[in-house]
Design an enzyme around this catalytic site. Structure first.
Site, mmCIF file in Angstrom:
data_model
loop_
_atom_site.group_PDB
_atom_site.id
_atom_site.type_symbol
_atom_site.label_atom_id
_atom_site.label_comp_id
_atom_site.label_asym_id
_atom_site.label_seq_id
_atom_site.Cartn_x
_atom_site.Cartn_y
_atom_site.Cartn_z
ATOM 1 N N SER A 42 0.823 -1.212 0.000
ATOM 2 C CA SER A 42 0.000 0.000 0.000
ATOM 3 C C SER A 42 0.861 1.267 0.000
ATOM 4 O O SER A 42 2.028 1.260 0.385
ATOM 5 C CB SER A 42 -0.952 0.004 1.196
ATOM 6 O OG SER A 42 -0.242 0.099 2.408
ATOM 7 N N ASP A 72 -10.266 2.017 14.006
ATOM 8 C CA ASP A 72 -11.364 2.184 13.065
ATOM 9 C C ASP A 72 -11.756 3.652 13.190
ATOM 10 O O ASP A 72 -12.210 4.082 14.254
ATOM 11 C CB ASP A 72 -12.524 1.271 13.452
ATOM 12 C CG ASP A 72 -13.722 1.395 12.519
ATOM 13 O OD1 ASP A 72 -13.838 2.439 11.835
ATOM 14 O OD2 ASP A 72 -14.557 0.476 12.491
ATOM 15 N N VAL A 73 -11.563 4.441 12.139
ATOM 16 C CA VAL A 73 -11.756 5.889 12.260
ATOM 17 C C VAL A 73 -13.210 6.269 12.534
ATOM 18 O O VAL A 73 -13.494 7.423 12.868
ATOM 19 C CB VAL A 73 -11.240 6.650 11.018
ATOM 20 C CG1 VAL A 73 -9.743 6.494 10.895
ATOM 21 C CG2 VAL A 73 -11.972 6.209 9.753
ATOM 22 N N TYR A 133 -13.853 6.180 -11.856
ATOM 23 C CA TYR A 133 -13.500 6.612 -10.497
ATOM 24 C C TYR A 133 -14.756 7.034 -9.736
ATOM 25 O O TYR A 133 -14.792 7.012 -8.512
ATOM 26 C CB TYR A 133 -12.473 7.748 -10.549
ATOM 27 C CG TYR A 133 -11.720 7.942 -9.255
ATOM 28 C CD1 TYR A 133 -11.031 6.881 -8.660
ATOM 29 C CD2 TYR A 133 -11.681 9.179 -8.621
ATOM 30 C CE1 TYR A 133 -10.338 7.054 -7.474
ATOM 31 C CE2 TYR A 133 -10.983 9.365 -7.444
ATOM 32 C CZ TYR A 133 -10.318 8.301 -6.878
ATOM 33 O OH TYR A 133 -9.637 8.476 -5.697
ATOM 34 N N LYS A 156 -12.762 12.923 -3.163
ATOM 35 C CA LYS A 156 -11.380 13.397 -3.101
ATOM 36 C C LYS A 156 -11.297 14.906 -3.313
ATOM 37 O O LYS A 156 -10.413 15.572 -2.764
ATOM 38 C CB LYS A 156 -10.523 12.665 -4.133
ATOM 39 C CG LYS A 156 -10.266 11.206 -3.816
ATOM 40 C CD LYS A 156 -9.433 11.015 -2.551
ATOM 41 C CE LYS A 156 -8.985 9.563 -2.384
ATOM 42 N NZ LYS A 156 -8.215 9.356 -1.143
ATOM 43 N N THR A 191 -2.647 -1.459 -5.852
ATOM 44 C CA THR A 191 -2.832 -1.672 -4.422
ATOM 45 C C THR A 191 -4.202 -2.292 -4.189
ATOM 46 O O THR A 191 -5.045 -2.335 -5.082
ATOM 47 C CB THR A 191 -2.748 -0.340 -3.652
ATOM 48 O OG1 THR A 191 -3.818 0.510 -4.096
ATOM 49 C CG2 THR A 191 -1.421 0.357 -3.902
ATOM 50 N N ALA A 231 -6.567 -1.034 -2.430
ATOM 51 C CA ALA A 231 -7.561 0.025 -2.575
ATOM 52 C C ALA A 231 -7.913 0.241 -4.040
ATOM 53 O O ALA A 231 -9.084 0.384 -4.404
ATOM 54 C CB ALA A 231 -7.043 1.317 -1.959
#
Length: 258
Positions: free
Chosen positions: A23, A68-69, A159, A166, A197, A199
């Protein structure tokens, strides 16, 4: 690549978002370590831990904790531990993005309210929550980095909703830079080109995106996580004290092409 000079010797940094050794955050963590920084590394949960722990061991992480956010309690425990162990924090790397698969792979116009809210909370507001807790620990200034992508600026096929997400992240970067600049805290975003990656693999037709980036970039190649890490080191070092609110492209020049 040659190992960086010890630009970060004596600095303490937090790395959030390592998925595995491949990553972007892993490349940055290794570069920070090689530049002399002491690191705190987090992992999402017990399922993720076996993939992150080898990276944490490789960079000699002095703090290794779950995060974990979406959990304020876990984030509070992490920053309490950082304050207890180090008494300060010099830099943070926030490398987190998530959107439910159905919303990620569908059209923007079809994105659900719940999917949009989840993507914005985990990918964007988590940065705000993290910086809110980091600010008191950066008494002598510091640097925050987050991870963006060219799809924030231009429409990139497939995307989808992550483009607007983003874009919001980049706007937050600028506003945080303006608010925290008087305290010597800099906030910048890295915008790497596509890399294979975990992600990236969640994006539909990611192989096509990879091929296009390779063929259209001026350098006609993909970037590596090591190259992203090298730029990250420069940005968090004292050599970049005048750099804040920036979007740093690390994409072999792809973003300059029409």
């Amino acid at each position: 690549m040659n190992p960086p000079l010890e630009l970060l010797k004596g600095k303490k940094g937090l790395i959030v978002g390592i998925a595995n050794e491949h990553s972007m955050a892993s490349g940055c963590a290794q570069a920070f370590h090689d530049a002399g920084a002491a690191l705190a590394v987090t992992y999402l949960n017990d399922k993720a831990r076996p993939f992150v722990e080898p990276v944490a061991q490789a960079v000699g992480a002095e703090i290794f904790m779950p995060l974990d956010v979406e959990s304020d309690a876990q984030m509070d425990r992490l920053f309490t531990q950082i304050e207890s162990r180090w008494g300060r924090l010099d830099f943070v790397l926030h490398s987190i993005a998530f959107c439910p698969k159905a919303d990620l792979q569908g059209r923007v116009v079809d994105c659900s309210r719940a999917g949009f809210a989840t993507a914005m909370d985990i990918s964007v507001h988590s940065l705000i929550r993290m910086v809110h807790r980091a600010e008191p620990l950066m008494k002598e200034g510091g640097c925050v980095l987050t991870m963006s992508y060219y799809g924030a600026e231009k429409v990139v096929d497939h995307y989808n909703i992550m483009g607007p997400v983003k874009a919001a992240l980049e706007s937050v970067t600028r506003y945080l830079a303006a608010e925290l600049g008087p305290k010597g805290i800099r906030v910048n975003a890295l915008s790497p080109g596509p890399v294979m990656t975990r992600a990236g693999s969640g994006i539909a037709h990611f192989d096509k995106l990879i091929d296009e980036a390779r063929s259209r970039a001026p350098e006609q190649r993909l970037v590596t996580i090591e190259e992203v890490g090298a730029v990250a080191v420069g940005l968090v070092s004292d050599q970049a004290k005048a750099v804040t609110g920036n979007i740093a492209y690390v994409d072999a020049g792809y973003h300059v092409m029409s």
